[in-house]
Design an enzyme around this catalytic site. Structure first.
Site, PDB file in Angstrom:
ATOM      1  N   GLU A   1      20.388  32.597   7.125  1.00 46.33           N
ATOM      2  CA  GLU A   1      19.173  32.442   6.272  1.00 46.33           C
ATOM      3  C   GLU A   1      17.786  31.893   7.032  1.00 46.33           C
ATOM      4  O   GLU A   1      18.238  31.105   7.807  1.00 46.33           O
ATOM      5  CB  GLU A   1      19.563  31.382   4.993  1.00 46.33           C
ATOM      6  CG  GLU A   1      18.505  30.920   4.341  1.00 46.33           C
ATOM      7  CD  GLU A   1      17.592  32.154   3.674  1.00 46.33           C
ATOM      8  OE1 GLU A   1      18.244  32.785   2.901  1.00 46.33           O
ATOM      9  OE2 GLU A   1      16.393  32.078   3.992  1.00 46.33           O
TER      10      GLU A   1
ATOM     11  N   HIS B   1       8.130  41.387  -8.466  1.00 44.51           N
ATOM     12  CA  HIS B   1       9.270  42.362  -7.696  1.00 44.51           C
ATOM     13  C   HIS B   1       9.018  43.624  -7.344  1.00 44.51           C
ATOM     14  O   HIS B   1       7.956  44.219  -7.704  1.00 44.51           O
ATOM     15  CB  HIS B   1      10.287  42.407  -9.068  1.00 44.51           C
ATOM     16  CG  HIS B   1      11.522  43.144  -8.881  1.00 44.51           C
ATOM     17  ND1 HIS B   1      12.692  42.202  -8.784  1.00 44.51           N
ATOM     18  CD2 HIS B   1      11.813  44.459  -8.566  1.00 44.51           C
ATOM     19  CE1 HIS B   1      13.733  42.804  -8.256  1.00 44.51           C
ATOM     20  NE2 HIS B   1      13.401  44.368  -8.195  1.00 44.51           N
TER      21      HIS B   1
ATOM     22  N   ARG C   1       6.971  45.275 -18.842  1.00 45.86           N
ATOM     23  CA  ARG C   1       6.054  44.569 -18.099  1.00 45.86           C
ATOM     24  C   ARG C   1       4.759  45.103 -17.582  1.00 45.86           C
ATOM     25  O   ARG C   1       3.604  44.538 -17.332  1.00 45.86           O
ATOM     26  CB  ARG C   1       6.720  43.754 -17.030  1.00 45.86           C
ATOM     27  CG  ARG C   1       7.948  42.847 -17.671  1.00 45.86           C
ATOM     28  CD  ARG C   1       8.477  42.244 -16.173  1.00 45.86           C
ATOM     29  NE  ARG C   1       9.213  40.998 -17.026  1.00 45.86           N
ATOM     30  CZ  ARG C   1       9.903  40.292 -16.430  1.00 45.86           C
ATOM     31  NH1 ARG C   1      10.217  40.681 -15.063  1.00 45.86           N
ATOM     32  NH2 ARG C   1      10.667  39.243 -16.988  1.00 45.86           N
TER      33      ARG C   1
ATOM     34  N   ASP D   1      11.690  41.980   5.251  1.00 48.18           N
ATOM     35  CA  ASP D   1      12.354  42.070   6.741  1.00 48.18           C
ATOM     36  C   ASP D   1      13.443  42.967   6.667  1.00 48.18           C
ATOM     37  O   ASP D   1      13.470  43.832   7.528  1.00 48.18           O
ATOM     38  CB  ASP D   1      12.886  40.650   7.247  1.00 48.18           C
ATOM     39  CG  ASP D   1      12.004  39.532   7.102  1.00 48.18           C
ATOM     40  OD1 ASP D   1      10.908  39.594   6.636  1.00 48.18           O
ATOM     41  OD2 ASP D   1      12.381  38.524   7.683  1.00 48.18           O
TER      42      ASP D   1
HETATM   43  P1  ADP Z   1      17.734  38.737  -3.911  1.00 47.51           P
HETATM   44  O1  ADP Z   1      17.410  38.193  -5.156  1.00 47.51           O
HETATM   45  O2  ADP Z   1      17.754  39.971  -3.630  1.00 47.51           O
HETATM   46  O3  ADP Z   1      18.955  37.939  -3.496  1.00 47.51           O
HETATM   47  P2  ADP Z   1      16.086  36.311  -2.714  1.00 47.51           P
HETATM   48  O4  ADP Z   1      14.884  36.564  -2.357  1.00 47.51           O
HETATM   49  O5  ADP Z   1      16.700  35.646  -3.720  1.00 47.51           O
HETATM   50  O6  ADP Z   1      16.745  37.999  -2.913  1.00 47.51           O
HETATM   51  O7  ADP Z   1      16.999  36.097  -1.436  1.00 47.51           O
HETATM   52  C1  ADP Z   1      16.741  36.729  -0.021  1.00 47.51           C
HETATM   53  C2  ADP Z   1      16.967  35.694   1.166  1.00 47.51           C
HETATM   54  O8  ADP Z   1      16.826  36.512   2.356  1.00 47.51           O
HETATM   55  C3  ADP Z   1      15.839  34.738   1.098  1.00 47.51           C
HETATM   56  O9  ADP Z   1      16.593  33.324   0.974  1.00 47.51           O
HETATM   57  C4  ADP Z   1      15.166  34.805   2.340  1.00 47.51           C
HETATM   58  O10 ADP Z   1      14.724  33.501   2.768  1.00 47.51           O
HETATM   59  C5  ADP Z   1      16.404  35.472   3.009  1.00 47.51           C
HETATM   60  N1  ADP Z   1      15.754  36.191   4.219  1.00 47.51           N
HETATM   61  C6  ADP Z   1      14.610  37.081   4.141  1.00 47.51           C
HETATM   62  N2  ADP Z   1      14.555  37.745   5.472  1.00 47.51           N
HETATM   63  C7  ADP Z   1      15.379  37.122   6.343  1.00 47.51           C
HETATM   64  C8  ADP Z   1      15.820  37.437   7.753  1.00 47.51           C
HETATM   65  N3  ADP Z   1      14.973  38.240   8.268  1.00 47.51           N
HETATM   66  N4  ADP Z   1      16.607  36.633   8.112  1.00 47.51           N
HETATM   67  C9  ADP Z   1      17.376  35.888   7.371  1.00 47.51           C
HETATM   68  N5  ADP Z   1      17.122  35.596   6.012  1.00 47.51           N
HETATM   69  C10 ADP Z   1      16.086  36.461   5.553  1.00 47.51           C
END
Ligand code: ADP
Length: 602
Positions: free
Chosen positions: A177, A539, A430, A371
């Site tokens: 994360e 979204h 929406r 990402d």
């Molecule tokens: P979803 O609702 O699809 O689960 P979220 O936004 O709740 O999406 O969670 C996505 C998570 O992925 C976030 O905690 C974000 O910080 C993490 N994240 C995004 N890009 C990266 C990355 N390159 N490496 C590690 N974690 C990432």
């Protein structure tokens, strides 16, 4: 490399309330003492948050910040812990003042940072030296190599659902994360979870008629029939099982069924805990007790490692600038969320709005930068639905966040423009509500409710804030008469009263000039509430193409072996417009499938 620890929510609340009792405003220079060349002492600083002043005490020993306590604040309940913890952790552990705000709580983050900075300045600390470039400003790091069965990239709802599931199927899992906390956008979501739930729906007054077929139809047609019917069928069929699975993990749900705005029907199940905290809390509890899942925070995945056409691992960088190579025997699950916080990317792909520059804020947290979509595309993944970006019609005009929204269900509210008139069916899609709001003066509107759903003011909104606290913070308005409320929001009282009378007549007749069909009675019970809102990016419907096993599909139409995707990073489910309440269902349903598929190497 920093491993995860379960953030003790209750402990922080206790520490904060104890600190409030023992508040000492005179800690500055009086308590400070020079120790050779270094600074020691307790220093006080003040910043402004959502609810007014935030006061901190910073304890410095021999030039090192060793503790920070928030001794006074009036931030709204539930959601102040995360920004406080994030900022305090960064300053105490990393010695870093260069910190991203926690989205949804930007003012709280900035306020506590301002207070800490003031205290450090009072102490005579070198502020510039604490504005670190990376997350810790350390030197070049080392190479760390790890191995596991399943890698999960992203610790939001979909990532943690897949990690827990893979562990339940017997896999060792590493979650990477990039933020200093788990939860992603999920933890700051409105938390409505659409599922046909006959036991609860039939117990409502009047009972709610529903079916899996109707949920399918509304999801498919609500996205202009551009969603993948196979994936939608899975979404609606597995939705209720997702709730039972979460209950088995200890998550509690309310007995009422709601219709979150844009849900189109009353099938939104609501957790007991506010926002998305109930989901993340249940996952964290599982992870804490399980020996199968390891979580690494502050670890950004930058690249997928591909060998002989198979995805076999990832390359990441941690907060100490170490390169982290993780290899997985079974597979890599991308669960990195959407790109609502990436202005460049949303402007590049958007084909619906043409206004998504930095003038339109977002409900998303700063990590939602797309990402996973970029990393997937880099190795040949196919992208679907990218032009479709959802605006939520009722974000906070200042921060973009869901925070501050009044009411609890769409049935209880109306929208009025700055001229005091309604302009749309508040039960509409929406995208329709957002387009209509963008067409109003200043792209603004007021959500208006009466006291039927907020009888005392102590009731919580979607975001875990009480209406009393929002009034006290000056973020919403409350008045005993409609005329007074009109004055407060700067609209003509006569027009406003007429608007309410017309709406009440529509309620009585069951026929509304804007086509609204869902009512919860007249707006007539004082006191009345109003809060200013505007459309904000919420979204991103597009992303990596997946199949029914969540396997990522390449541009050649073939499965990319070893790569899975779940949650907002995946595209193709919602078409042009996601129904309100379908996102949490998606992350749980497809997160579970991804965990199982990777564990079983489907
Ligand atoms: P979803 O609702 O699809 O689960 P979220 O936004 O709740 O999406 O969670 C996505 C998570 O992925 C976030 O905690 C974000 O910080 C993490 N994240 C995004 N890009 C990266 C990355 N390159 N490496 C590690 N974690 C990432």
């Amino acid at each position: 490399m920093k491993k995860w620890f379960k953030f003790p929510l209750i402990a922080i609340v206790l520490i904060l309330s104890l600190s409030l009792v023992g508040c000492n405003d005179n800690g500055d220079e009086a308590d400070a003492y020079e120790n050779g060349d270094t600074i020691s002492g307790v220093f006080t600083g003040t910043g402004s948050g959502h609810g007014g002043d935030i006061v901190v005490e910073v304890t410095i020993e021999d030039g090192e910040v060793v503790a920070i306590e928030v001794v006074e604040h009036n931030e709204t309940e539930f959601f102040y812990e995360l920004p406080f913890e994030n900022v305090i952790h960064s300053v105490v552990v990393d010695g870093n003042l260069n910190i991203d705000a926690v989205a949804g709580a930007t003012l709280t983050s900035d306020g506590v940072l301002e207070a800490i900075t003031e205290a450090l300045e009072a102490a005579g600390m070198d502020i510039e030296a604490m504005m670190l470039d990376g997350q810790d400003g350390g030197d070049e790091g080392i190479l760390i190599e790890l191995e596991t069965d399943v890698i999960v990239v992203g610790g939001g709802g979909a990532g943690l659902a897949s990690a827990v599931t893979a562990a339940q199927f017997g896999s060792d899992v590493i979650v990477l994360e990039k933020m200093p906390f788990l939860g992603g956008n999920t933890i700051i979501s409105g938390s409505g979870y659409n599922a046909v739930n006959p036991r609860l729906q039939e117990a409502q007054d009047p009972p709610v008629e529903d079916s899996i077929e109707f949920h399918f139809q509304q999801t498919f047609e609500g996205g202009d029939e551009l969603g993948d019917p196979e994936l939608i069928q899975i979404l609606v069929e597995e939705a209720l099982a997702g709730i039972y699975w979460l209950q088995d993990l200890g998550m509690e749900w309310q007995d009422d069924i709601f219709m979150v705005p844009g849900a189109l029907h009353r099938r939104s199940n609501m957790p007991v805990m506010p926002l998305g905290t109930g989901f993340i809390d249940a996952f964290q509890n599982f992870i804490e007790e399980s020996s199968y899942v390891e979580v690494f925070l502050n670890t950004t995945v930058e690249e997928l490692i591909v060998e002989d056409g198979h995805v076999v691992g990832v390359r990441a960088t941690d907060a100490d600038h170490n390169t982290v190579i993780v290899r997985a025997t079974n597979g890599v699950i991308l669960a990195t969320g959407g790109f609502g916080a990436n202005i460049e990317m949303r402007m590049y792909y958007d084909e619906l709005w043409h206004v998504l520059d930095d003038g339109i804020p977002t409900t998303n947290f700063p990590g939602a930068t797309g990402d996973g979509i970029v990393m997937g595309e880099d190795i040949g993944a196919n992208l679907v639905g990218m032009p479709y970006i959802q605006l939520l019609p009722f974000g906070d005009p200042e921060t973009g966040s869901l925070s501050g929204l009044i009411g609890s269900s769409m049935e209880d509210h109306i929208y009025v423009n700055l001229e005091g008139r309604r302009f749309i069916d508040e039960g509409a899609r929406r995208d329709e509500m957002s387009a209509a709001t963008l067409a109003q003066t200043d792209s603004r509107m007021y959500v208006v409710i009466d006291s039927r759903t907020v009888p005392t003011g102590a009731e919580y909104n979607f975001f875990g804030e009480t209406h009393d606290a929002l009034v006290a913070a000056g973020r919403i308005h409350r008045a005993d008469t409609l005329e007074e409320l009109a004055e407060m929001i700067g609209v003509d009282p006569e027009v406003f009263v007429q608007t309410i009378e017309d709406f009440n007549a529509a309620v009585d007749a069951g026929i509304d000039e804007f086509g609204r069909t869902v009512f919860h009675g007249r707006i007539e019970q004082a006191p009345f509430y109003a809060g200013a809102r505007m459309p904000t990016v919420h979204h991103t419907m597009g992303g990596l193409q997946i199949d029914a096993y969540t396997r990522v599909i390449g541009v050649d139409g073939e499965v990319i072996p070893g790569l899975y995707a779940a949650g907002e990073v995946a595209g193709g489910i919602h078409g042009t417009n996601r129904l309100g309440g379908n996102a949490l269902t998606e992350i749980i349903v497809f997160g579970r499938i991804a965990g199982e598929s990777a564990a079983l190497q489907r």
